[in-house]
Design an enzyme around this catalytic site. Sequence first.
Site, PDB file in Angstrom:
ATOM      1  N   TYR A 255       0.833  -1.198   0.000  1.00  0.00           N
ATOM      2  CA  TYR A 255       0.000   0.000   0.000  1.00  0.00           C
ATOM      3  C   TYR A 255       0.875   1.259   0.000  1.00  0.00           C
ATOM      4  O   TYR A 255       0.658   2.188  -0.774  1.00  0.00           O
ATOM      5  CB  TYR A 255      -0.942  -0.031   1.207  1.00  0.00           C
ATOM      6  CG  TYR A 255      -1.811   1.184   1.343  1.00  0.00           C
ATOM      7  CD1 TYR A 255      -2.840   1.438   0.427  1.00  0.00           C
ATOM      8  CD2 TYR A 255      -1.631   2.078   2.395  1.00  0.00           C
ATOM      9  CE1 TYR A 255      -3.644   2.555   0.553  1.00  0.00           C
ATOM     10  CE2 TYR A 255      -2.442   3.191   2.527  1.00  0.00           C
ATOM     11  CZ  TYR A 255      -3.437   3.437   1.603  1.00  0.00           C
ATOM     12  OH  TYR A 255      -4.237   4.549   1.729  1.00  0.00           O
TER      13      TYR A 255
ATOM     14  N   TRP B  24      -6.062   1.088  10.090  1.00  0.00           N
ATOM     15  CA  TRP B  24      -6.156   1.103   8.631  1.00  0.00           C
ATOM     16  C   TRP B  24      -5.876  -0.286   8.066  1.00  0.00           C
ATOM     17  O   TRP B  24      -6.451  -0.686   7.062  1.00  0.00           O
ATOM     18  CB  TRP B  24      -5.209   2.136   8.025  1.00  0.00           C
ATOM     19  CG  TRP B  24      -5.250   2.109   6.531  1.00  0.00           C
ATOM     20  CD1 TRP B  24      -4.263   1.707   5.686  1.00  0.00           C
ATOM     21  CD2 TRP B  24      -6.361   2.452   5.684  1.00  0.00           C
ATOM     22  NE1 TRP B  24      -4.683   1.785   4.373  1.00  0.00           N
ATOM     23  CE2 TRP B  24      -5.980   2.238   4.348  1.00  0.00           C
ATOM     24  CE3 TRP B  24      -7.653   2.909   5.931  1.00  0.00           C
ATOM     25  CZ2 TRP B  24      -6.822   2.468   3.274  1.00  0.00           C
ATOM     26  CZ3 TRP B  24      -8.499   3.139   4.858  1.00  0.00           C
ATOM     27  CH2 TRP B  24      -8.081   2.919   3.554  1.00  0.00           C
TER      28      TRP B  24
ATOM     29  N   GLU C  59     -11.959   5.576   4.371  1.00  0.00           N
ATOM     30  CA  GLU C  59     -11.421   6.402   5.464  1.00  0.00           C
ATOM     31  C   GLU C  59     -12.473   6.572   6.552  1.00  0.00           C
ATOM     32  O   GLU C  59     -12.158   6.541   7.741  1.00  0.00           O
ATOM     33  CB  GLU C  59     -10.949   7.764   4.949  1.00  0.00           C
ATOM     34  CG  GLU C  59      -9.718   7.726   4.072  1.00  0.00           C
ATOM     35  CD  GLU C  59      -8.441   7.304   4.783  1.00  0.00           C
ATOM     36  OE1 GLU C  59      -8.398   7.275   6.039  1.00  0.00           O
ATOM     37  OE2 GLU C  59      -7.473   6.999   4.075  1.00  0.00           O
TER      38      GLU C  59
END
Length: 193
Positions: free
Chosen positions: A26, A56, A48
């Site tokens: 990522y 995350w 988000e």
Amino acid sequence: MTDLVIGADGLHRCAWGASTPDYAAYHDGEWGRPLRGDDALYERMTLEAFQSGLSWLTILRKRPAFRLAFDEFRIEAVAGYGEADVARLLADAGIVRNRAKIEAAIANARAALDLPDGLSALLWSLAPPPRAARLESFTQVPALTPESTAMAKALKKRGFRFVGPTTSYALMQATGMVDDHLAGCHVSGPGPA
């Protein structure tokens, strides 16, 4: 330089980006890269919002299930969701099952459809100018900025939910509106958007 590590591949990375293979992929391939397109930015905004209060990494690992559950984050499709879809999503163990966040995702798709110039144009119009240089440490990275506060206010005014200043700044980071890779990180700057 602080907060950098050298990965097994010999590349300098922001420390968080080397903590797991998922994060490394990522970090190297997505985070901080300019992203345009209404559906693409809607996906990131939605993820988000779902991340709020969670790691995350949890969201990143559930992203394939989110994409499947939310029709690949096609705004027009999600905007048409009704109560049966909310029930379906609340029963989907592959995603984060939070009614408020699910309902916000649907409301946000509807709000995005109402934007005359589209979501991408609105979000990028609120992006800050590029920094003169990368930061040296993550202690220098803000949680929110005047621009992210303005973005949150502009989105809320248009009916968006779960889009506070901190979430808006995380969206800016993730989509290359700001470059928060540290000085010395091997990932090149975002370049023109």
